[in-house]
Design an enzyme around this catalytic site. Structure first.
Site, short mmCIF file in Angstrom:
data_model
loop_
_atom_site.label_atom_id
_atom_site.label_comp_id
_atom_site.label_asym_id
_atom_site.label_seq_id
_atom_site.Cartn_x
_atom_site.Cartn_y
_atom_site.Cartn_z
CE LYS A 124 -4.02 -0.39 4.77
NZ LYS A 124 -5.27 0.27 5.20
CG HIS B 157 -2.14 -0.80 1.08
ND1 HIS B 157 -2.15 -2.15 1.42
CD2 HIS B 157 -3.39 -0.52 0.64
CE1 HIS B 157 -3.36 -2.65 1.18
NE2 HIS B 157 -4.14 -1.69 0.72
P1 NAD Z 1 -7.75 9.83 4.77
O1 NAD Z 1 -6.90 10.11 5.97
O2 NAD Z 1 -7.32 10.38 3.45
O3 NAD Z 1 -9.24 10.34 5.05
C1 NAD Z 1 -9.93 10.24 6.27
C2 NAD Z 1 -10.79 11.49 6.38
O4 NAD Z 1 -11.65 11.37 7.52
C3 NAD Z 1 -9.94 12.76 6.59
O5 NAD Z 1 -10.40 13.77 5.72
C4 NAD Z 1 -10.24 13.13 8.04
O6 NAD Z 1 -10.13 14.51 8.29
C5 NAD Z 1 -11.68 12.64 8.15
N1 NAD Z 1 -12.13 12.55 9.53
C6 NAD Z 1 -11.46 12.11 10.62
N2 NAD Z 1 -12.23 12.22 11.72
C7 NAD Z 1 -13.41 12.72 11.32
C8 NAD Z 1 -14.62 13.05 11.99
N3 NAD Z 1 -14.75 12.89 13.30
N4 NAD Z 1 -15.66 13.53 11.25
C9 NAD Z 1 -15.56 13.70 9.92
N5 NAD Z 1 -14.41 13.42 9.22
C10 NAD Z 1 -13.37 12.92 9.91
O7 NAD Z 1 -7.90 8.24 4.70
P2 NAD Z 1 -8.38 7.37 3.47
O8 NAD Z 1 -7.21 6.89 2.68
O9 NAD Z 1 -9.50 8.07 2.78
O10 NAD Z 1 -8.95 6.08 4.24
C11 NAD Z 1 -9.99 6.19 5.21
C12 NAD Z 1 -10.28 4.80 5.77
O11 NAD Z 1 -10.82 3.96 4.75
C13 NAD Z 1 -9.02 4.06 6.29
O12 NAD Z 1 -9.38 3.31 7.44
C14 NAD Z 1 -8.68 3.13 5.13
O13 NAD Z 1 -7.92 2.01 5.53
C15 NAD Z 1 -10.07 2.75 4.68
N6 NAD Z 1 -10.17 2.22 3.32
C16 NAD Z 1 -11.06 1.22 3.13
C17 NAD Z 1 -11.30 0.73 1.88
C18 NAD Z 1 -12.36 -0.33 1.69
O14 NAD Z 1 -12.59 -0.77 0.54
N7 NAD Z 1 -13.06 -0.75 2.75
C19 NAD Z 1 -10.58 1.24 0.78
C20 NAD Z 1 -9.67 2.28 0.99
C21 NAD Z 1 -9.49 2.78 2.27
#
Ligand code: NAD
Length: 272
Positions: free
Chosen positions: A159, A155
């Site tokens: 991450k 990744h």
């Molecule tokens: P990222 O850090 O780019 O985005 C997370 C966002 O959430 C940020 O903008 C942050 O400010 C916001 N946030 C945090 N606390 C918050 C709150 N209380 N209220 C509103 N917003 C809030 O991360 P990302 O790469 O977008 O990944 C997010 C999650 O999704 C991770 O856990 C990642 O592992 C997961 N993910 C899952 C899949 C899937 O298919 N299930 C795919 C990709 C990523």
């Protein structure tokens, strides 16, 4: 009409989710709210402009209480997702959760909320990867007796949880199929001089670097042949589109059921 809110709209996945909801071919789904963490400098901005899909007239707000929606799509952080699940359970909203890295106890809490509201929770929302989960059961049944099993994942450098939620899910699918306890048979990384490999273990190797969206390989290595099951995600849109598919499915499902705890195998009709 299914009014959808997206949490964490400034994040990597949040922006892709906004785009996927807007581009959905389903005319019964509409982006009605966008949430970002409190004190974000983006509060009040138009979420369409933030996600580069054009003005939508939906301002970014700081809390779910300020948002008007039927279903939340949440890819944020563990703390934020748990708090959002509690809010949705208390306020009779549906939720699709893609956040990864939960402990077993936290996963139990999410499953319990499924008694109150319909939930889809999956560590990987890609349609292709979920087909891989399905195929992996058959591969494990046939190949495991003679094979060493290793899971290798790569990744991007940002991450923070490892192994990835998807790698752990791959391990769980194999362990469940073979009647093994993943907590007891998982080996995370290797260093120095150790014992020869125990065939009953499932190895995990984690690579972090650059902008890799997500590569996973399950390797079945026996004497004389190797079989590899590989999935490579090249764009976050694959996860976002899967999440929107889950939202659409949950929208229809909730017309007949008040609660329920589902994953992408249910959404895709792959459950045996
Ligand atoms: P990222 O850090 O780019 O985005 C997370 C966002 O959430 C940020 O903008 C942050 O400010 C916001 N946030 C945090 N606390 C918050 C709150 N209380 N209220 C509103 N917003 C809030 O991360 P990302 O790469 O977008 O990944 C997010 C999650 O999704 C991770 O856990 C990642 O592992 C997961 N993910 C899952 C899949 C899937 O298919 N299930 C795919 C990709 C990523």
């Amino acid at each position: 009409m299914l009014n959808v809110a997206v949490a964490g709209v400034a994040g990597r996945m949040g922006r892709a989710l906004v785009q996927a909801v807007v581009e959905s071919q389903n005319s019964n789904i509409k982006l009605s709210a966008a949430v970002q963490r409190p004190y974000s400098s983006l509060l009040g901005a138009d979420v369409g402009e933030l996600a580069a899909v054009g003005r939508l007239g939906v301002p970014v707000v700081a809390t779910l209480a300020e948002a008007d929606f039927d279903l939340l799509i949440d890819f944020t952080t563990i703390e934020s997702s748990l708090s959002n699940i509690r809010y949705c359970a208390e306020n009779d909203k549906r939720i699709v959760i893609g956040t990864t890295g939960f402990t077993e106890a936290q996963k139990q809490e999410i499953a319990s909320a499924g008694a109150q509201i319909p939930i889809v929770f999956a560590a990987n929302m890609s349609v292709g990867m979920n087909l891989c989960f399905h195929l992996l059961k058959q591969m494990s049944e046939v190949l495991a007796v003679d094979s060493d099993i290793e899971i290798i994942e790569t990744h991007h450098r940002h991450k923070v949880d490892s192994p990835s939620g998807t790698a752990m899910r791959l391990g769980e699918v194999i362990a469940d199929t073979l009647g093994r306890d993943l907590d007891k048979c998982a080996v995370y990384g290797r260093e120095g001089i150790g014992e020869p490999r125990d065939r009953g273990t499932i190895g995990f190797a984690t690579v972090r670097g650059g902008d890799v969206v997500g590569d996973h390989t399950v390797l079945f290595a026996s004497e004389g042949e190797r079989v590899e099951l590989t999935h490579k995600a090249s764009s976050r849109m694959t996860f976002a589109k899967g999440a929107v598919r889950a939202a659409e499915w949950l929208g229809e499902k909730s017309q007949i059921e008040s609660g329920g705890y589902y994953d992408m195998e249910d959404v895709l009709g792959l459950r045996a």
